[in-house]
Scaffold this motif. Structure first.
Motif, mmCIF file in Angstrom:
data_model
loop_
_atom_site.group_PDB
_atom_site.id
_atom_site.type_symbol
_atom_site.label_atom_id
_atom_site.label_comp_id
_atom_site.label_asym_id
_atom_site.label_seq_id
_atom_site.Cartn_x
_atom_site.Cartn_y
_atom_site.Cartn_z
ATOM 1 N N GLN A 138 0.826 -1.209 0.000
ATOM 2 C CA GLN A 138 0.000 0.000 0.000
ATOM 3 C C GLN A 138 0.863 1.262 0.000
ATOM 4 N N GLN A 139 1.897 1.274 0.836
ATOM 5 C CA GLN A 139 2.735 2.457 0.956
ATOM 6 C C GLN A 139 3.517 2.745 -0.332
ATOM 7 N N PHE A 140 4.140 1.720 -0.899
ATOM 8 C CA PHE A 140 4.968 1.920 -2.094
ATOM 9 C C PHE A 140 4.125 2.283 -3.308
ATOM 10 N N VAL A 141 3.005 1.583 -3.492
ATOM 11 C CA VAL A 141 2.180 1.838 -4.679
ATOM 12 C C VAL A 141 1.523 3.211 -4.601
ATOM 13 N N ASN A 142 1.067 3.598 -3.413
ATOM 14 C CA ASN A 142 0.462 4.921 -3.275
ATOM 15 C C ASN A 142 1.476 6.035 -3.534
ATOM 16 N N TYR A 143 2.746 5.780 -3.205
ATOM 17 C CA TYR A 143 3.766 6.807 -3.407
ATOM 18 C C TYR A 143 4.194 6.895 -4.872
ATOM 19 N N TYR A 144 4.495 5.743 -5.465
ATOM 20 C CA TYR A 144 5.013 5.749 -6.833
ATOM 21 C C TYR A 144 3.901 5.773 -7.888
ATOM 22 N N GLY A 145 2.690 5.425 -7.474
ATOM 23 C CA GLY A 145 1.563 5.483 -8.393
ATOM 24 C C GLY A 145 0.655 6.648 -8.041
ATOM 25 N N SER A 205 -2.745 8.231 -5.968
ATOM 26 C CA SER A 205 -3.371 8.051 -4.664
ATOM 27 C C SER A 205 -4.562 7.085 -4.767
ATOM 28 N N GLY A 206 -4.583 6.112 -3.891
ATOM 29 C CA GLY A 206 -5.655 5.119 -3.880
ATOM 30 C C GLY A 206 -5.338 3.864 -4.659
ATOM 31 N N LEU A 207 -4.302 3.923 -5.507
ATOM 32 C CA LEU A 207 -3.944 2.738 -6.285
ATOM 33 C C LEU A 207 -3.435 1.616 -5.386
ATOM 34 N N GLY A 208 -2.812 1.993 -4.271
ATOM 35 C CA GLY A 208 -2.324 0.985 -3.334
ATOM 36 C C GLY A 208 -3.451 0.155 -2.757
ATOM 37 N N ASP A 209 -4.589 0.786 -2.481
ATOM 38 C CA ASP A 209 -5.745 0.055 -1.959
ATOM 39 C C ASP A 209 -6.250 -0.965 -2.974
ATOM 40 N N ILE A 210 -6.259 -0.556 -4.244
ATOM 41 C CA ILE A 210 -6.700 -1.465 -5.308
ATOM 42 C C ILE A 210 -5.742 -2.654 -5.408
ATOM 43 N N CYS A 211 -4.449 -2.384 -5.296
ATOM 44 C CA CYS A 211 -3.457 -3.464 -5.378
ATOM 45 C C CYS A 211 -3.593 -4.429 -4.209
ATOM 46 N N VAL A 212 -3.960 -3.911 -3.045
ATOM 47 C CA VAL A 212 -4.170 -4.778 -1.877
ATOM 48 C C VAL A 212 -5.338 -5.732 -2.135
ATOM 49 N N VAL A 213 -6.404 -5.199 -2.715
ATOM 50 C CA VAL A 213 -7.543 -6.058 -3.067
ATOM 51 C C VAL A 213 -7.126 -7.084 -4.124
ATOM 52 N N GLY A 214 -6.277 -6.664 -5.076
ATOM 53 C CA GLY A 214 -5.762 -7.599 -6.070
ATOM 54 C C GLY A 214 -4.938 -8.699 -5.435
ATOM 55 N N LEU A 215 -4.114 -8.341 -4.439
ATOM 56 C CA LEU A 215 -3.331 -9.345 -3.715
ATOM 57 C C LEU A 215 -4.247 -10.337 -3.015
ATOM 58 N N LEU A 216 -5.309 -9.830 -2.417
ATOM 59 C CA LEU A 216 -6.280 -10.703 -1.764
ATOM 60 C C LEU A 216 -6.882 -11.687 -2.761
ATOM 61 N N ALA A 217 -7.243 -11.198 -3.957
ATOM 62 C CA ALA A 217 -7.836 -12.068 -4.974
ATOM 63 C C ALA A 217 -6.851 -13.148 -5.409
ATOM 64 N N VAL A 218 -5.581 -12.778 -5.591
ATOM 65 C CA VAL A 218 -4.566 -13.754 -5.998
ATOM 66 C C VAL A 218 -4.401 -14.839 -4.940
ATOM 67 N N VAL A 219 -4.342 -14.430 -3.672
ATOM 68 C CA VAL A 219 -4.184 -15.404 -2.583
ATOM 69 C C VAL A 219 -5.390 -16.337 -2.521
ATOM 70 N N LEU A 220 -6.586 -15.790 -2.670
ATOM 71 C CA LEU A 220 -7.788 -16.627 -2.624
ATOM 72 C C LEU A 220 -7.826 -17.630 -3.775
ATOM 73 N N LEU A 221 -7.296 -17.235 -4.915
ATOM 74 C CA LEU A 221 -7.287 -18.130 -6.072
ATOM 75 C C LEU A 221 -6.207 -19.209 -5.958
ATOM 76 N N LEU A 222 -5.020 -18.831 -5.502
ATOM 77 C CA LEU A 222 -3.887 -19.755 -5.492
ATOM 78 C C LEU A 222 -3.720 -20.505 -4.174
#
Length: 296
Positions: free
Chosen positions: A258-265, A267-284
Protein backbone atom coordinates in the motif's frame (compact mmCIF):
# COMPACT_ATOMS: atom_id res chain seq x y z
CA UNK A 1 17.70 5.24 -1.33
CA UNK A 2 16.51 7.47 1.52
CA UNK A 3 13.02 7.42 0.04
CA UNK A 4 12.97 3.61 -0.10
CA UNK A 5 14.04 3.36 3.54
CA UNK A 6 11.44 5.92 4.59
CA UNK A 7 8.66 4.17 2.66
CA UNK A 8 9.71 0.80 4.08
CA UNK A 9 9.68 1.96 7.69
CA UNK A 10 6.46 3.96 7.37
CA UNK A 11 4.92 0.97 5.58
CA UNK A 12 5.95 -1.22 8.50
CA UNK A 13 4.29 1.27 10.85
CA UNK A 14 1.05 0.93 8.88
CA UNK A 15 1.51 -2.86 8.86
CA UNK A 16 1.92 -2.81 12.64
CA UNK A 17 -1.40 -0.99 12.97
CA UNK A 18 -3.13 -3.54 10.73
CA UNK A 19 -1.58 -6.40 12.70
CA UNK A 20 -2.78 -5.11 16.06
CA UNK A 21 -6.35 -5.03 14.73
CA UNK A 22 -6.09 -8.30 12.80
CA UNK A 23 -4.43 -10.47 15.45
CA UNK A 24 -7.44 -10.59 17.76
CA UNK A 25 -9.82 -10.77 14.81
CA UNK A 26 -7.96 -13.82 13.51
CA UNK A 27 -8.04 -15.63 16.85
CA UNK A 28 -11.74 -14.89 17.34
CA UNK A 29 -12.63 -16.33 13.94
CA UNK A 30 -10.22 -19.25 14.24
CA UNK A 31 -11.51 -20.38 17.63
CA UNK A 32 -15.10 -19.16 17.88
CA UNK A 33 -15.86 -19.10 14.13
CA UNK A 34 -17.29 -15.59 14.53
CA UNK A 35 -16.92 -12.91 11.85
CA UNK A 36 -16.92 -9.99 14.27
CA UNK A 37 -17.75 -6.89 12.26
CA UNK A 38 -17.96 -4.96 15.54
CA UNK A 39 -14.22 -5.40 16.11
CA UNK A 40 -13.64 -1.85 14.85
CA UNK A 41 -15.81 -0.61 17.72
CA UNK A 42 -13.22 -1.87 20.21
CA UNK A 43 -10.60 0.19 18.36
CA UNK A 44 -12.81 3.28 18.49
CA UNK A 45 -13.52 2.82 22.19
CA UNK A 46 -9.80 2.44 22.91
CA UNK A 47 -8.95 5.56 20.92
CA UNK A 48 -11.60 7.78 22.46
CA UNK A 49 -11.05 6.43 25.97
CA UNK A 50 -7.34 7.23 25.65
CA UNK A 51 -8.16 10.68 24.25
CA UNK A 52 -10.58 11.34 27.13
CA UNK A 53 -8.25 9.98 29.82
CA UNK A 54 -5.34 12.15 28.65
CA UNK A 55 -7.37 15.26 29.42
CA UNK A 56 -9.53 14.19 32.34
CA UNK A 57 -8.10 11.22 34.26
CA UNK A 58 -6.00 12.24 37.30
CA UNK A 59 -2.36 11.41 36.65
CA UNK A 60 -2.89 10.83 32.94
CA UNK A 61 -1.63 13.17 30.25
CA UNK A 62 0.01 13.44 26.86
CA UNK A 63 3.61 12.90 27.96
CA UNK A 64 5.67 10.33 29.82
CA UNK A 65 3.98 8.09 32.36
CA UNK A 66 0.77 10.08 32.02
CA UNK A 67 0.39 8.96 28.42
CA UNK A 68 1.10 5.34 29.39
CA UNK A 69 -1.66 5.62 31.99
CA UNK A 70 -4.05 7.07 29.40
CA UNK A 71 -3.28 4.22 26.97
CA UNK A 72 -3.77 1.66 29.76
CA UNK A 73 -7.18 3.20 30.47
CA UNK A 74 -8.08 3.01 26.78
CA UNK A 75 -6.98 -0.62 26.52
CA UNK A 76 -8.97 -1.52 29.64
CA UNK A 77 -12.07 0.18 28.20
CA UNK A 78 -11.74 -1.66 24.89
CA UNK A 79 -11.22 -4.98 26.67
CA UNK A 80 -14.29 -4.44 28.86
CA UNK A 81 -16.49 -3.65 25.86
CA UNK A 82 -15.19 -6.74 24.02
CA UNK A 83 -16.00 -9.01 26.97
CA UNK A 84 -19.48 -7.52 27.35
CA UNK A 85 -20.18 -7.95 23.63
CA UNK A 86 -19.15 -11.62 23.80
CA UNK A 87 -21.15 -12.40 26.94
CA UNK A 88 -24.32 -10.50 26.06
CA UNK A 89 -24.59 -10.61 22.27
CA UNK A 90 -22.30 -13.23 20.77
CA UNK A 91 -22.53 -16.15 23.22
CA UNK A 92 -26.25 -16.83 22.58
CA UNK A 93 -25.57 -16.89 18.81
CA UNK A 94 -22.55 -19.19 18.43
CA UNK A 95 -24.49 -21.71 16.35
CA UNK A 96 -26.34 -19.08 14.28
CA UNK A 97 -23.93 -17.55 11.77
CA UNK A 98 -26.34 -15.24 9.94
CA UNK A 99 -27.58 -13.75 13.20
CA UNK A 100 -23.96 -13.23 14.31
CA UNK A 101 -23.21 -11.21 11.20
CA UNK A 102 -26.39 -9.12 11.52
CA UNK A 103 -25.77 -8.39 15.21
CA UNK A 104 -22.11 -7.46 14.80
CA UNK A 105 -22.76 -5.30 11.72
CA UNK A 106 -25.60 -3.55 13.55
CA UNK A 107 -23.42 -3.07 16.62
CA UNK A 108 -20.65 -1.61 14.47
CA UNK A 109 -23.01 0.96 12.96
CA UNK A 110 -24.57 1.74 16.34
CA UNK A 111 -21.12 2.13 17.88
CA UNK A 112 -20.05 4.70 15.29
CA UNK A 113 -23.34 6.57 15.78
CA UNK A 114 -22.86 6.54 19.56
CA UNK A 115 -19.32 7.93 19.28
CA UNK A 116 -20.58 10.63 16.91
CA UNK A 117 -23.44 11.54 19.25
CA UNK A 118 -21.09 11.73 22.22
CA UNK A 119 -18.06 13.52 20.77
CA UNK A 120 -19.20 14.76 17.37
CA UNK A 121 -18.54 13.57 13.84
CA UNK A 122 -15.44 15.70 13.25
CA UNK A 123 -11.95 14.36 13.84
CA UNK A 124 -10.34 15.60 17.05
CA UNK A 125 -6.64 16.28 17.63
CA UNK A 126 -5.08 13.40 19.54
CA UNK A 127 -2.94 14.20 22.61
CA UNK A 128 0.37 12.84 21.31
CA UNK A 129 3.52 12.80 23.44
CA UNK A 130 6.00 15.42 22.28
CA UNK A 131 8.63 12.88 21.21
CA UNK A 132 6.19 11.11 18.88
CA UNK A 133 5.84 14.35 16.89
CA UNK A 134 9.52 14.22 15.97
CA UNK A 135 11.57 12.05 13.62
CA UNK A 136 14.53 9.70 13.98
CA UNK A 137 17.32 9.46 11.45
CA UNK A 138 17.75 5.88 10.19
CA UNK A 139 20.23 5.22 7.36
CA UNK A 140 19.77 8.76 6.13
CA UNK A 141 15.96 8.73 6.23
CA UNK A 142 13.97 10.85 8.69
CA UNK A 143 11.38 8.41 10.03
CA UNK A 144 8.36 9.63 12.10
CA UNK A 145 8.59 8.38 15.67
CA UNK A 146 4.87 7.56 15.73
CA UNK A 147 5.39 4.82 13.15
CA UNK A 148 8.38 3.44 15.04
CA UNK A 149 6.28 3.30 18.21
CA UNK A 150 3.67 1.23 16.37
CA UNK A 151 6.30 -1.20 15.08
CA UNK A 152 7.74 -1.69 18.58
CA UNK A 153 4.27 -2.21 20.05
CA UNK A 154 3.32 -4.74 17.36
CA UNK A 155 6.52 -6.74 17.90
CA UNK A 156 5.90 -6.83 21.66
CA UNK A 157 2.25 -7.87 21.18
CA UNK A 158 3.27 -10.59 18.71
CA UNK A 159 5.87 -11.93 21.14
CA UNK A 160 3.40 -11.84 24.04
CA UNK A 161 0.69 -13.62 22.02
CA UNK A 162 3.06 -16.35 20.85
CA UNK A 163 4.36 -16.88 24.38
CA UNK A 164 0.79 -17.03 25.71
CA UNK A 165 -0.34 -19.51 23.06
CA UNK A 166 2.76 -21.68 23.46
CA UNK A 167 3.35 -21.83 27.21
CA UNK A 168 0.07 -21.30 29.05
CA UNK A 169 -2.80 -23.70 29.66
CA UNK A 170 -5.41 -21.43 28.12
CA UNK A 171 -3.07 -20.81 25.21
CA UNK A 172 -2.91 -24.55 24.56
CA UNK A 173 -6.70 -24.76 24.78
CA UNK A 174 -7.06 -21.92 22.27
CA UNK A 175 -4.57 -23.48 19.85
CA UNK A 176 -6.29 -26.86 20.13
CA UNK A 177 -9.69 -25.21 19.71
CA UNK A 178 -8.57 -23.47 16.55
CA UNK A 179 -7.43 -26.84 15.15
CA UNK A 180 -10.42 -28.91 16.28
CA UNK A 181 -13.04 -27.32 18.51
CA UNK A 182 -15.19 -30.47 18.63
CA UNK A 183 -12.31 -32.54 20.01
CA UNK A 184 -11.60 -30.01 22.76
CA UNK A 185 -15.27 -29.98 23.76
CA UNK A 186 -15.36 -33.80 23.76
CA UNK A 187 -12.46 -33.82 26.25
CA UNK A 188 -14.65 -31.95 28.73
CA UNK A 189 -12.93 -28.57 28.38
CA UNK A 190 -15.26 -25.58 28.63
CA UNK A 191 -14.33 -23.65 25.49
CA UNK A 192 -16.75 -20.86 26.37
CA UNK A 193 -14.21 -19.46 28.82
CA UNK A 194 -11.62 -19.58 26.07
CA UNK A 195 -14.05 -17.72 23.78
CA UNK A 196 -14.41 -14.91 26.34
CA UNK A 197 -10.65 -14.78 26.86
CA UNK A 198 -10.00 -14.56 23.12
CA UNK A 199 -12.51 -11.72 22.80
CA UNK A 200 -10.77 -9.95 25.67
CA UNK A 201 -7.37 -10.36 24.01
CA UNK A 202 -8.74 -9.19 20.69
CA UNK A 203 -10.42 -6.20 22.31
CA UNK A 204 -7.22 -5.24 24.12
CA UNK A 205 -5.13 -5.44 20.93
CA UNK A 206 -7.71 -3.45 18.95
CA UNK A 207 -7.95 -0.81 21.70
CA UNK A 208 -4.16 -0.52 21.73
CA UNK A 209 -4.30 -0.06 17.96
CA UNK A 210 -6.84 2.72 18.48
CA UNK A 211 -4.65 4.51 21.03
CA UNK A 212 -1.44 4.20 19.02
CA UNK A 213 -3.30 4.84 15.76
CA UNK A 214 -4.27 8.20 17.23
CA UNK A 215 -0.56 8.90 17.70
CA UNK A 216 0.18 7.72 14.13
CA UNK A 217 -2.56 9.77 12.42
CA UNK A 218 -2.58 12.67 14.89
CA UNK A 219 -6.38 12.63 15.14
CA UNK A 220 -9.21 10.40 16.30
CA UNK A 221 -12.60 10.10 14.56
CA UNK A 222 -15.71 7.91 14.99
CA UNK A 223 -15.24 6.07 11.68
CA UNK A 224 -11.55 5.30 12.12
CA UNK A 225 -12.17 1.79 13.41
CA UNK A 226 -14.47 0.85 10.54
CA UNK A 227 -12.00 1.94 7.87
CA UNK A 228 -9.10 0.07 9.48
CA UNK A 229 -11.29 -3.01 9.97
CA UNK A 230 -11.58 -3.48 6.20
CA UNK A 231 -7.83 -3.89 5.82
CA UNK A 232 -7.67 -5.99 8.99
CA UNK A 233 -10.10 -8.48 7.43
CA UNK A 234 -7.95 -8.58 4.29
CA UNK A 235 -4.88 -9.27 6.46
CA UNK A 236 -6.69 -12.08 8.30
CA UNK A 237 -7.77 -13.78 5.07
CA UNK A 238 -4.34 -13.46 3.44
CA UNK A 239 -2.55 -14.64 6.57
CA UNK A 240 -4.84 -17.58 7.26
CA UNK A 241 -7.74 -17.76 9.69
CA UNK A 242 -6.57 -18.36 13.25
CA UNK A 243 -2.87 -17.79 12.55
CA UNK A 244 -1.25 -14.93 14.47
CA UNK A 245 2.05 -15.38 12.63
CA UNK A 246 0.22 -15.47 9.30
CA UNK A 247 -1.50 -12.20 10.20
CA UNK A 248 1.91 -10.66 10.91
CA UNK A 249 3.28 -11.76 7.51
CA UNK A 250 0.17 -10.56 5.71
CA UNK A 251 0.15 -7.21 7.53
CA UNK A 252 3.72 -6.55 6.42
CA UNK A 253 2.86 -7.44 2.82
CA UNK A 254 -0.27 -5.26 2.81
CA UNK A 255 1.35 -2.30 4.56
CA UNK A 256 4.42 -2.22 2.30
CA UNK A 257 2.41 -2.76 -0.89
CA UNK A 258 0.00 0.00 0.00
CA UNK A 259 2.74 2.46 0.96
CA UNK A 260 4.97 1.92 -2.09
CA UNK A 261 2.18 1.84 -4.68
CA UNK A 262 0.46 4.92 -3.27
CA UNK A 263 3.77 6.81 -3.41
CA UNK A 264 5.01 5.75 -6.83
CA UNK A 265 1.56 5.48 -8.39
CA UNK A 266 -1.59 7.54 -7.96
CA UNK A 267 -3.37 8.05 -4.66
CA UNK A 268 -5.66 5.12 -3.88
CA UNK A 269 -3.94 2.74 -6.29
CA UNK A 270 -2.32 0.98 -3.33
CA UNK A 271 -5.74 0.05 -1.96
CA UNK A 272 -6.70 -1.47 -5.31
CA UNK A 273 -3.46 -3.46 -5.38
CA UNK A 274 -4.17 -4.78 -1.88
CA UNK A 275 -7.54 -6.06 -3.07
CA UNK A 276 -5.76 -7.60 -6.07
CA UNK A 277 -3.33 -9.34 -3.72
CA UNK A 278 -6.28 -10.70 -1.76
CA UNK A 279 -7.84 -12.07 -4.97
CA UNK A 280 -4.57 -13.75 -6.00
CA UNK A 281 -4.18 -15.40 -2.58
CA UNK A 282 -7.79 -16.63 -2.62
CA UNK A 283 -7.29 -18.13 -6.07
CA UNK A 284 -3.89 -19.76 -5.49
CA UNK A 285 -3.93 -20.49 -1.75
CA UNK A 286 -7.44 -20.12 -0.31
CA UNK A 287 -6.33 -21.18 3.19
CA UNK A 288 -3.97 -18.18 3.39
CA UNK A 289 -0.21 -17.85 3.83
CA UNK A 290 0.00 -19.78 7.09
CA UNK A 291 -3.34 -21.56 6.96
CA UNK A 292 -3.68 -25.30 6.74
CA UNK A 293 -5.40 -27.14 3.91
CA UNK A 294 -8.77 -28.46 4.99
CA UNK A 295 -8.98 -32.26 5.04
CA UNK A 296 -12.04 -34.41 4.73
Amino acid sequence: MDTVILLTLTGLGLAALYFLVASGLSLVFGLADVLNFAHGLFLGVGAYATWWAAGNLPGAGSDGFGFVLAVAFGVAAGTLVAVLVELVLIRPLYSRTIEQVLVTVGLSLAGVALLQATWGADARPFPRPEWTRGVTGILGAQVPNGGLLLVIAAVLVLGALLAFLQWTRYGLVIRAGVENREMVTALGIDVRKAFTLVFAIGGAAAALAGALGGVYFGTVSPGQGSSLLIFAFIVVVIGGMGSVVGSAYAAVAVGLLQQFVNYYGTSGLGDICVVGLLAVVLLLRPQGIAGKVATA
